[in-house]
Design a protein around this motif. Structure first.
Motif, short mmCIF file in Angstrom:
data_model
loop_
_atom_site.label_atom_id
_atom_site.label_comp_id
_atom_site.label_asym_id
_atom_site.label_seq_id
_atom_site.Cartn_x
_atom_site.Cartn_y
_atom_site.Cartn_z
N GLY A 124 26.09 0.29 -5.82
CA GLY A 124 26.14 -0.63 -4.70
C GLY A 124 27.48 -0.59 -4.00
O GLY A 124 28.25 0.37 -4.11
N VAL A 125 27.75 -1.67 -3.26
CA VAL A 125 29.04 -1.79 -2.59
C VAL A 125 30.14 -1.89 -3.65
O VAL A 125 30.00 -2.60 -4.64
N ARG A 126 31.21 -1.19 -3.42
CA ARG A 126 32.26 -1.11 -4.43
C ARG A 126 33.00 -2.44 -4.59
O ARG A 126 33.23 -3.16 -3.62
N PRO A 127 33.35 -2.78 -5.85
CA PRO A 127 34.17 -3.98 -6.10
C PRO A 127 35.53 -3.82 -5.43
O PRO A 127 35.97 -2.69 -5.17
N PRO A 128 36.22 -4.94 -5.14
CA PRO A 128 35.88 -6.32 -5.51
C PRO A 128 35.00 -7.05 -4.51
O PRO A 128 34.84 -8.25 -4.60
N THR A 129 34.40 -6.34 -3.53
CA THR A 129 33.51 -6.99 -2.58
C THR A 129 32.35 -7.64 -3.33
O THR A 129 31.66 -6.96 -4.09
N PRO A 130 32.11 -8.93 -3.14
CA PRO A 130 31.05 -9.61 -3.92
C PRO A 130 29.66 -9.28 -3.39
O PRO A 130 29.40 -9.34 -2.19
N THR A 131 28.77 -8.91 -4.29
CA THR A 131 27.35 -8.77 -4.00
C THR A 131 26.59 -9.39 -5.16
O THR A 131 27.10 -9.46 -6.29
N TRP A 132 25.38 -9.84 -4.92
CA TRP A 132 24.63 -10.51 -5.98
C TRP A 132 24.35 -9.57 -7.14
O TRP A 132 24.51 -9.95 -8.31
N PHE A 177 23.27 -17.84 -11.92
CA PHE A 177 23.37 -18.25 -10.51
C PHE A 177 23.12 -17.10 -9.52
O PHE A 177 22.41 -17.29 -8.53
N PRO A 178 23.65 -15.89 -9.76
CA PRO A 178 23.27 -14.78 -8.86
C PRO A 178 21.78 -14.44 -8.95
O PRO A 178 21.16 -14.12 -7.94
N SER A 179 21.22 -14.53 -10.16
CA SER A 179 19.79 -14.24 -10.31
C SER A 179 18.95 -15.26 -9.57
O SER A 179 17.94 -14.91 -8.94
N LEU A 180 19.33 -16.53 -9.64
CA LEU A 180 18.60 -17.56 -8.91
C LEU A 180 18.72 -17.36 -7.40
O LEU A 180 17.77 -17.64 -6.65
N SER A 181 19.88 -16.88 -6.94
CA SER A 181 20.05 -16.63 -5.51
C SER A 181 19.09 -15.54 -5.04
O SER A 181 18.45 -15.67 -3.98
N ILE A 182 18.97 -14.47 -5.82
CA ILE A 182 18.03 -13.41 -5.49
C ILE A 182 16.60 -13.93 -5.55
O ILE A 182 15.77 -13.64 -4.68
#
Length: 292
Positions: A233-241, A261-266
């Motif tokens: 995915g997008v390289r860290p430290p950029t936040p992605t779910w 919390f990231p799983s619930l967001s998805i």
């Protein structure tokens, strides 16, 4: 002598049956409400987020949800809520842009194949069948691995995996529409094939394409999260779910909030898009609309 005076009131505007059916569907408002909320939170993340999503604090690492950090902190002391809000921007942008690209390319191929027919139709549909034979995640994994991990490459990889469904969806109604009388009338008047496809065929099949787009955007967000989880995915430290779930996997025993919390967001985003897509499909289908 007249019995009644003439009615001079302005004529009532006729209701749009699709919008009226969508308005009467209670579940559609759940999907619309969730999507609008998520999009607004993503747009206004700089105003809503309580902390800088990239700010690290070793003293605050792996703190559970509290008054200071509602969703806790990660292994670098970064606020999870702030990273979720900023991560929504990346996930929604990738989902929307990849589906938009797949919609444009796939629909164009489908309309051309349905309208031209013959050998061109067989070649396009043969390519579509080959692409559909691969699981979406596997095809996206191969493309993303070849292109490399970046925001732009991730959009291209997901768009390629979703081009085939749009081509198939656009082809079938194109074959039906091109046989109608007004299309034949347009040909007799000398309209070019591109004018017929763009002005007369596309508006008649656009509703089907939009419904598929709303449903496949949910798939695009899931694919982005899966690719981010395995490091494409997008390289860290950029936040992605998906990236947040991957980072929290190493601390799953003592930091449950990093994954939950990231799983619930998805989950809520995909659920909202599926509800909206089903509501649009029911509103556009004349049989379902008449039953409602």
């Amino acid at each position: 002598m007249t019995d009644a005076t003439a009615d001079t009131s302005p004529p009532r505007r006729q209701k749009n049956p699709v919008l009226d059916a969508l308005y009467r569907n209670k579940f559609s408002w759940i999907g619309i409400g969730l999507i609008v909320t998520i999009v607004l939170l993503a747009i206004f993340a700089p105003l809503v987020a309580p902390y800088d999503p990239l700010q690290q604090s070793i003293l605050s690492r792996l703190q559970p949800p509290s008054v200071d950090h509602w969703f806790g902190t990660d292994s670098y002391g970064r606020d999870v809520l702030s990273r979720l809000l900023y991560g929504a921007r990346i996930s929604l942008a990738i989902g929307f842009l990849s589906v938009l690209a797949a919609m444009i390319v796939g629909s164009t191929l489908g309309i051309l194949a349905g309208y031209i027919g013959g050998v061109f139709d067989q070649l396009v549909m043969g390519l579509v069948d080959v692409m559909l034979s691969f699981p979406t995640l596997l095809l996206g994994l191969m493309v993303a691995a070849m292109l490399g991990a970046s925001f732009e490459n991730l959009i291209i990889a997901i768009a390629i995996t979703e081009t085939a469904p749009f081509a198939r969806v656009a082809r079938a109604p194109t074959i039906a529409v091109k046989r109608r009388e007004y299309i034949e009338a347009g040909r007799s008047l000398g309209f070019t094939p591109f004018r017929i496809m763009g002005v007369h065929i596309l508006p008649n099949i656009l509703s089907d394409i939009v419904v598929v787009g709303s449903l496949w955007m949910a798939s695009a967000i899931r694919t982005e999260a899966a690719l981010a989880f395995i490091g494409l995915g997008v390289r860290p430290p950029t936040p992605t779910w998906g990236g947040m779930i991957r980072e929290g996997f190493d601390n799953i025993l003592n930091g449950w909030w990093l994954i939950v919390f990231p799983s619930l967001s998805i989950l809520f985003t995909v659920l909202a898009l599926n509800i909206l897509g089903d509501a649009l499909r029911d509103a556009i289908d004349p049989k379902t609309r008449s039953e409602g």
